[in-house]
Write a protein that holds these residues in place. Structure first.
Motif, mmCIF file in Angstrom:
data_model
loop_
_atom_site.group_PDB
_atom_site.id
_atom_site.type_symbol
_atom_site.label_atom_id
_atom_site.label_comp_id
_atom_site.label_asym_id
_atom_site.label_seq_id
_atom_site.Cartn_x
_atom_site.Cartn_y
_atom_site.Cartn_z
ATOM 1 N N THR A 73 42.820 44.451 35.474
ATOM 2 C CA THR A 73 43.321 44.996 36.729
ATOM 3 C C THR A 73 44.844 45.022 36.692
ATOM 4 O O THR A 73 45.461 44.536 35.746
ATOM 5 C CB THR A 73 42.872 44.144 37.935
ATOM 6 N N GLY A 116 42.853 47.627 41.212
ATOM 7 C CA GLY A 116 41.679 47.166 40.453
ATOM 8 C C GLY A 116 41.534 47.931 39.152
ATOM 9 O O GLY A 116 42.458 48.585 38.674
ATOM 10 N N ASN A 117 40.337 47.814 38.553
ATOM 11 C CA ASN A 117 40.034 48.569 37.341
ATOM 12 C C ASN A 117 38.529 48.784 37.312
ATOM 13 O O ASN A 117 37.770 47.839 37.089
ATOM 14 C CB ASN A 117 40.495 47.816 36.088
ATOM 15 N N VAL A 118 38.086 50.018 37.546
ATOM 16 C CA VAL A 118 36.652 50.300 37.616
ATOM 17 C C VAL A 118 36.004 50.360 36.245
ATOM 18 O O VAL A 118 34.787 50.241 36.129
ATOM 19 C CB VAL A 118 36.369 51.609 38.397
ATOM 20 N N ASP A 126 46.123 39.192 35.990
ATOM 21 C CA ASP A 126 45.575 39.908 34.833
ATOM 22 C C ASP A 126 46.679 40.512 33.969
ATOM 23 O O ASP A 126 46.578 40.513 32.731
ATOM 24 C CB ASP A 126 44.607 41.005 35.275
ATOM 25 N N GLN A 137 37.249 48.486 33.291
ATOM 26 C CA GLN A 137 37.358 47.193 32.630
ATOM 27 C C GLN A 137 37.873 46.163 33.641
ATOM 28 O O GLN A 137 39.089 46.007 33.809
ATOM 29 C CB GLN A 137 38.305 47.300 31.434
ATOM 30 N N PRO A 138 36.967 45.442 34.323
ATOM 31 C CA PRO A 138 37.361 44.549 35.414
ATOM 32 C C PRO A 138 38.398 43.480 35.050
ATOM 33 O O PRO A 138 39.149 43.049 35.910
ATOM 34 C CB PRO A 138 36.044 43.900 35.837
#
Length: 178
Positions: A103, A95-97, A108, A99-100
Protein backbone atom coordinates in the motif's frame (compact mmCIF):
# COMPACT_ATOMS: atom_id res chain seq x y z
CA UNK A 1 -5.50 42.10 31.57
CA UNK A 2 -7.32 43.93 28.73
CA UNK A 3 -10.65 42.14 29.19
CA UNK A 4 -10.72 43.01 32.88
CA UNK A 5 -10.14 46.67 32.13
CA UNK A 6 -12.87 46.56 29.49
CA UNK A 7 -15.23 45.02 32.02
CA UNK A 8 -14.45 47.84 34.46
CA UNK A 9 -16.47 50.24 32.31
CA UNK A 10 -19.57 48.39 33.36
CA UNK A 11 -18.91 48.49 37.11
CA UNK A 12 -21.63 49.96 39.25
CA UNK A 13 -20.23 53.28 40.51
CA UNK A 14 -21.89 52.80 43.89
CA UNK A 15 -19.24 50.26 44.83
CA UNK A 16 -15.93 52.00 45.31
CA UNK A 17 -12.93 51.08 47.35
CA UNK A 18 -12.62 53.47 50.25
CA UNK A 19 -9.05 54.65 50.46
CA UNK A 20 -7.46 57.23 52.70
CA UNK A 21 -8.59 60.66 51.59
CA UNK A 22 -11.65 59.72 49.55
CA UNK A 23 -14.01 58.55 52.31
CA UNK A 24 -17.32 60.37 52.46
CA UNK A 25 -19.20 61.30 55.50
CA UNK A 26 -22.46 59.61 56.40
CA UNK A 27 -24.86 61.96 54.59
CA UNK A 28 -23.47 61.88 51.03
CA UNK A 29 -25.94 59.24 49.79
CA UNK A 30 -23.16 57.15 48.25
CA UNK A 31 -22.97 53.54 49.36
CA UNK A 32 -19.50 52.49 50.46
CA UNK A 33 -18.63 48.82 50.03
CA UNK A 34 -15.61 46.65 49.53
CA UNK A 35 -15.26 45.79 45.79
CA UNK A 36 -14.06 42.21 46.34
CA UNK A 37 -17.42 40.51 45.53
CA UNK A 38 -17.75 42.53 42.34
CA UNK A 39 -14.12 41.95 41.38
CA UNK A 40 -14.58 38.21 41.94
CA UNK A 41 -17.60 38.27 39.60
CA UNK A 42 -15.55 40.10 36.96
CA UNK A 43 -12.68 37.62 37.25
CA UNK A 44 -15.09 34.68 37.01
CA UNK A 45 -16.72 36.27 33.97
CA UNK A 46 -13.38 36.79 32.23
CA UNK A 47 -12.27 33.26 33.13
CA UNK A 48 -15.51 31.88 31.74
CA UNK A 49 -14.71 33.58 28.42
CA UNK A 50 -11.21 32.11 28.19
CA UNK A 51 -12.12 28.59 26.89
CA UNK A 52 -14.44 29.78 24.09
CA UNK A 53 -11.99 32.52 23.07
CA UNK A 54 -9.12 30.03 22.94
CA UNK A 55 -11.27 27.60 20.92
CA UNK A 56 -12.12 30.37 18.46
CA UNK A 57 -8.45 31.32 18.21
CA UNK A 58 -7.44 27.72 17.48
CA UNK A 59 -10.21 27.25 14.93
CA UNK A 60 -9.55 30.52 13.12
CA UNK A 61 -5.75 30.39 13.17
CA UNK A 62 -5.46 28.28 9.97
CA UNK A 63 -7.51 30.92 8.16
CA UNK A 64 -5.18 33.69 9.27
CA UNK A 65 -1.87 31.81 9.06
CA UNK A 66 -2.16 29.48 6.09
CA UNK A 67 0.37 26.65 6.68
CA UNK A 68 1.10 26.16 2.97
CA UNK A 69 1.62 28.60 0.17
CA UNK A 70 -0.69 28.95 -2.80
CA UNK A 71 1.93 27.26 -4.97
CA UNK A 72 2.08 24.25 -2.68
CA UNK A 73 -1.72 24.04 -2.67
CA UNK A 74 -1.81 24.10 -6.46
CA UNK A 75 0.89 21.38 -6.64
CA UNK A 76 -1.08 19.23 -4.18
CA UNK A 77 -4.20 19.66 -6.29
CA UNK A 78 -2.30 18.83 -9.49
CA UNK A 79 -0.80 15.79 -7.77
CA UNK A 80 -4.27 14.74 -6.61
CA UNK A 81 -5.63 15.11 -10.15
CA UNK A 82 -2.77 13.05 -11.63
CA UNK A 83 -3.23 10.43 -8.91
CA UNK A 84 -6.94 10.15 -9.71
CA UNK A 85 -6.14 9.76 -13.41
CA UNK A 86 -3.23 7.31 -13.29
CA UNK A 87 -3.09 5.59 -9.90
CA UNK A 88 -6.47 5.44 -8.22
CA UNK A 89 -7.50 2.26 -10.05
CA UNK A 90 -5.04 0.24 -7.93
CA UNK A 91 -4.26 2.64 -5.06
CA UNK A 92 -7.63 4.10 -4.04
CA UNK A 93 -7.22 5.98 -0.70
CA UNK A 94 -3.61 4.78 -0.49
CA UNK A 95 -4.44 1.08 -0.59
CA UNK A 96 -3.43 -1.53 -3.13
CA UNK A 97 -6.09 -3.76 -4.71
CA UNK A 98 -3.53 -5.98 -6.48
CA UNK A 99 -0.92 -6.49 -3.77
CA UNK A 100 -2.23 -5.69 -0.25
CA UNK A 101 1.25 -5.58 1.34
CA UNK A 102 2.35 -2.80 -1.01
CA UNK A 103 0.00 0.00 0.00
CA UNK A 104 0.96 3.65 -0.04
CA UNK A 105 0.69 3.98 3.74
CA UNK A 106 3.94 4.99 5.42
CA UNK A 107 4.34 1.65 7.25
CA UNK A 108 4.29 -0.34 4.00
CA UNK A 109 6.39 2.23 2.14
CA UNK A 110 9.07 1.99 4.86
CA UNK A 111 8.96 -1.80 4.91
CA UNK A 112 9.36 -1.90 1.12
CA UNK A 113 12.14 0.73 1.06
CA UNK A 114 10.06 3.28 -0.85
CA UNK A 115 9.52 5.94 1.82
CA UNK A 116 11.23 8.93 0.19
CA UNK A 117 10.05 11.10 -2.68
CA UNK A 118 13.06 9.94 -4.70
CA UNK A 119 12.19 6.24 -4.27
CA UNK A 120 8.51 6.86 -4.98
CA UNK A 121 9.58 8.72 -8.14
CA UNK A 122 11.84 5.81 -9.19
CA UNK A 123 9.13 3.17 -8.68
CA UNK A 124 6.54 5.32 -10.45
CA UNK A 125 8.91 5.95 -13.38
CA UNK A 126 10.33 2.42 -13.85
CA UNK A 127 7.85 0.22 -12.00
CA UNK A 128 8.55 -2.52 -9.44
CA UNK A 129 7.07 -5.98 -9.10
CA UNK A 130 3.47 -5.86 -10.28
CA UNK A 131 3.51 -2.05 -10.44
CA UNK A 132 4.08 -0.85 -14.01
CA UNK A 133 6.34 2.10 -14.75
CA UNK A 134 4.81 5.28 -16.12
CA UNK A 135 7.95 7.15 -17.22
CA UNK A 136 8.44 8.29 -20.80
CA UNK A 137 11.68 6.28 -21.10
CA UNK A 138 10.63 3.34 -18.94
CA UNK A 139 12.42 0.06 -19.74
CA UNK A 140 12.21 -2.94 -19.95
CA UNK A 141 9.13 -2.81 -22.07
CA UNK A 142 7.22 -5.51 -20.16
CA UNK A 143 7.62 -3.60 -16.88
CA UNK A 144 6.03 -0.43 -18.24
CA UNK A 145 2.43 0.60 -18.59
CA UNK A 146 0.69 0.05 -21.89
CA UNK A 147 -1.31 3.23 -21.25
CA UNK A 148 -0.28 6.84 -21.51
CA UNK A 149 3.16 7.75 -20.17
CA UNK A 150 3.78 10.60 -17.76
CA UNK A 151 6.29 13.40 -18.10
CA UNK A 152 9.07 13.77 -15.54
CA UNK A 153 7.41 16.79 -13.89
CA UNK A 154 4.13 14.88 -13.55
CA UNK A 155 5.87 11.94 -11.88
CA UNK A 156 7.63 14.38 -9.55
CA UNK A 157 4.25 15.89 -8.57
CA UNK A 158 2.85 12.40 -8.03
CA UNK A 159 5.80 11.43 -5.81
CA UNK A 160 5.38 14.60 -3.73
CA UNK A 161 1.63 14.00 -3.45
CA UNK A 162 2.00 10.34 -2.44
CA UNK A 163 4.69 11.15 0.16
CA UNK A 164 2.61 14.00 1.60
CA UNK A 165 -0.51 11.84 1.78
CA UNK A 166 1.37 8.91 3.30
CA UNK A 167 2.85 11.18 5.98
CA UNK A 168 -0.69 12.33 6.85
CA UNK A 169 -2.33 8.88 6.78
CA UNK A 170 -4.09 9.51 3.46
CA UNK A 171 -6.67 12.16 4.33
CA UNK A 172 -9.21 12.92 1.63
CA UNK A 173 -8.05 15.64 -0.78
CA UNK A 174 -10.55 17.41 -3.00
CA UNK A 175 -9.02 18.36 -6.32
CA UNK A 176 -10.16 21.31 -8.38
CA UNK A 177 -11.19 20.34 -11.86
CA UNK A 178 -9.90 22.36 -14.82
Amino acid sequence: MPLLSMASCCINTKFRLATKGNEKGGGGGEIQSHPAPLLNKQVKFVKSLAPPLMAALVILSPLVNDPVSLGQTIDIQRGARLFSQACIGCHDAGGNVIQPGATLFIKDLQRNGVDTEEEIYRVTYFGKGRMPGFGENCTPRGQCTFGARLQDEEIKLLAEFVKSQADQGWPKIESIED
